[in-house]
Design an enzyme around this catalytic site. Structure first.
Site, PDB file in Angstrom:
ATOM      1  N   ARG B  27     -19.826 -46.411   4.280  1.00 34.30           N
ATOM      2  CA  ARG B  27     -19.520 -44.618   4.533  1.00 34.30           C
ATOM      3  C   ARG B  27     -18.389 -44.331   5.019  1.00 34.30           C
ATOM      4  O   ARG B  27     -17.209 -43.912   4.486  1.00 34.30           O
ATOM      5  CB  ARG B  27     -20.907 -44.056   5.344  1.00 34.30           C
ATOM      6  CG  ARG B  27     -21.230 -42.690   5.126  1.00 34.30           C
ATOM      7  CD  ARG B  27     -20.154 -41.668   5.921  1.00 34.30           C
ATOM      8  NE  ARG B  27     -20.235 -41.838   7.419  1.00 34.30           N
ATOM      9  CZ  ARG B  27     -19.596 -41.588   8.184  1.00 34.30           C
ATOM     10  NH1 ARG B  27     -18.527 -40.589   7.990  1.00 34.30           N
ATOM     11  NH2 ARG B  27     -19.661 -41.536   9.379  1.00 34.30           N
ATOM     12  N   HIS B 228     -11.481 -46.349  16.880  1.00 31.48           N
ATOM     13  CA  HIS B 228     -10.503 -46.613  15.986  1.00 31.48           C
ATOM     14  C   HIS B 228      -9.497 -47.467  16.364  1.00 31.48           C
ATOM     15  O   HIS B 228      -8.996 -47.321  17.607  1.00 31.48           O
ATOM     16  CB  HIS B 228     -10.084 -45.275  15.268  1.00 31.48           C
ATOM     17  CG  HIS B 228     -10.884 -44.842  14.358  1.00 31.48           C
ATOM     18  ND1 HIS B 228     -10.691 -44.036  13.499  1.00 31.48           N
ATOM     19  CD2 HIS B 228     -12.261 -44.402  14.381  1.00 31.48           C
ATOM     20  CE1 HIS B 228     -11.609 -43.617  12.751  1.00 31.48           C
ATOM     21  NE2 HIS B 228     -12.756 -44.110  13.370  1.00 31.48           N
ATOM     22  N   CYS B 259      -5.815 -45.875   6.992  1.00 30.66           N
ATOM     23  CA  CYS B 259      -5.167 -44.945   7.913  1.00 30.66           C
ATOM     24  C   CYS B 259      -4.045 -44.324   7.063  1.00 30.66           C
ATOM     25  O   CYS B 259      -3.434 -44.871   6.323  1.00 30.66           O
ATOM     26  CB  CYS B 259      -4.430 -45.832   8.986  1.00 30.66           C
ATOM     27  SG  CYS B 259      -2.918 -45.160   9.941  1.00 30.66           S
TER      28      CYS B 259
END
Lengths: 319, 319
Positions: B27, B228, B259
């Site tokens: 997801r 992250h 990214c």
């Protein structure tokens, strides 16, 4: 997006107020890069690192040129750093493998040297062509001569956690070798996770075992940690080391040092990733992160490949 | 080199015996990849992740297809996971942005859903086109309806540490929003460092502030962390979170999630890097690292670019 993102400063309990970064990019970094960098570029690299606030920059290695061709210009490079060296604000240690290397380094005025030992037999054989004890016997007169000259001596100890041939390295084996280097007179020991396999519990256990033997933050030999980011563990391991009293950390600007595997893989912990964490933790380093990132971007251009440092990548692509 | 290197198992004090990994690759990972992956590949990806031992795999998102075209096939994908879903060994949560999304998900038999809130006004406006309070008001009936149906509800809270427009996010602001999600009935809160700026002291401070408000490991709402790796801090932050009682960690297989900056940069913490650390720390995850690495290598081939995970890179290039 506005301005340069900076980590928010939120100190954590139990960490040192200040950490000294032992920058290894020009030596350990460039030694493991495929590209051999011109002497002028190396000299500028060291000057830029010093200008970014790094106070200990390992400059080069006085090994035989045929072993490490990337650093064959040590005699040429070191005098170009005389301004830094003479000012005394920046330590410029150099690696010396033996008495001949020590003589070459001291002839140029080096005041800090490092020897490079192994905690495992296989790596000692492969890297030094000697057993662990034979290599220690080789280093003893080097360290003694350096100490007699009033030099500061660092003892590198590689393969402190795992060895690709021997697997897990017993704590007692590392403690024994570290103790031998300390007893020789090394002022500082650098514990290397040469293959990057360590995890934070292992780091804590080794530091505890060393402290139990009298080797640690409050003893004569300073302990430094030297982590490789092969499995992405270097910064978490560094945090564990800081939580166990370590105040000196080895790192390589831009994560220089490469990896035999892949372009984007990394060897050494990137100094920028370390500085980001330490800034966020409110731990003083004296490093100007923007200048350091600019230096690593500049060096990456010289090497013709991007820096593997996450922080360099993020900050150098900011809007 | 001999065999597969594995981290040596050396437990550390004060860590949980077991961590549940909330796998977000299919997801959050694929949603942020440029390449849109065919439904067949997504279905195989989820099956492979489950076969590697991941017990919670966030499968897809029931947002409007025009918002997230990469996941426009949710209706098509979810039924292809029926075998996993029906066996009950693997949780397959799905993101639902509103009541319509919830209805679509429950019509297909989803038993776990997630809503996605923001701790900052600017990101709430940009991502949800609403103020924080308006977005919470939008989620309240979704959570209420899901709970009335007996579903498990996760509340994502993004921008918990830094916001690119607002800078440092005050702890009290995060606590207030987390409290609102918990009071709505969320069974689990996922604290997101959406831009990757957090450092370990900040993580510890936020978890302490949440615990002071009654939100934490021993309360009704489980706390998960979602880091992250933009600045390389994700694993060190995870270690700090584990040291502060967290036992659920979000991660993305292979570091999927990309990214906007560079090919080698990463968004989400890579599941493999996390598993390496947890294995070394002796923390149970149930994950088979080799199978997981093989899955990420396979997916990287589908996406046409290497995985940014250090562990995937190292293990997939081993001799």
């Amino acid at each position: 997006m506005t301005g340069t993102p900076l980590p928010m400063r939120v100190p954590a309990a139990g960490l040192p107020a200040r950490v000294r970064i032992h920058e290894v990019g020009p030596r350990d970094g460039l030694q493991n890069e495929k590209t051999t960098v011109p002497t002028d570029v190396k000299a500028e690299f060291v000057h830029r690192l010093a200008a970014a606030g790094l106070t200990t920059v390992e400059a080069t290695s006085f090994v035989h040129p045929k072993w490490v061709p990337q650093l064959a210009d040590a005699e040429d490079l070191f005098p170009r750093l005389a301004d830094l060296h003479d000012a005394g604000d920046v330590h410029l240690p150099v690696l010396v493998p033996n008495t001949r290397g020590l003589e070459r380094a001291t002839a140029l005025g080096a005041r800090r040297v490092a020897v490079f030992a192994s905690a495992t037999e296989t790596f000692a054989r492969r890297n030094l062509n000697r057993s662990v004890d034979e290599s220690l016997a080789m280093f003893a007169p080097v360290v003694a001569a350096a100490k007699a000259d009033g030099l500061h001596v660092r003892g590198y100890l590689s393969m402190c956690f795992g060895d690709p041939w021997e697997g897990a390295v017993p704590l007692a084996q590392v403690v024994r070798t570290a103790r031998a280097l300390a007893d020789m007179g090394c002022d500082e020991l650098s514990l290397g996770d040469t293959v990057g396999v360590a995890t934070p519990g292992h780091v804590a256990a080794l530091l505890t075992a060393l402290a139990d033997d009298g080797l640690g933050a409050d003893t004569r030999s300073t302990i430094s940690v030297h982590f490789h980011d092969t499995y992405g563990q270097a910064l978490a391991n560094t945090l564990a080391a800081l939580q166990h009293g370590v105040t000196t950390v080895d790192a390589s600007a831009g994560g220089l040092g490469g990896c035999p595997f892949a372009k984007s893989a990394t060897g050494n912990l990137a100094t920028e990733d370390l500085v980001w964490m330490l800034q966020g933790l409110g731990v003083e380093t004296g490093v100007d992160l923007d200048r350091l990132v600019a230096t690593s971007v500049w060096m990456a251009e010289r090497l013709g490949r991007p820096s593997p440092s996450r922080t360099v990548t993020a900050l150098s692509h900011k809007e």
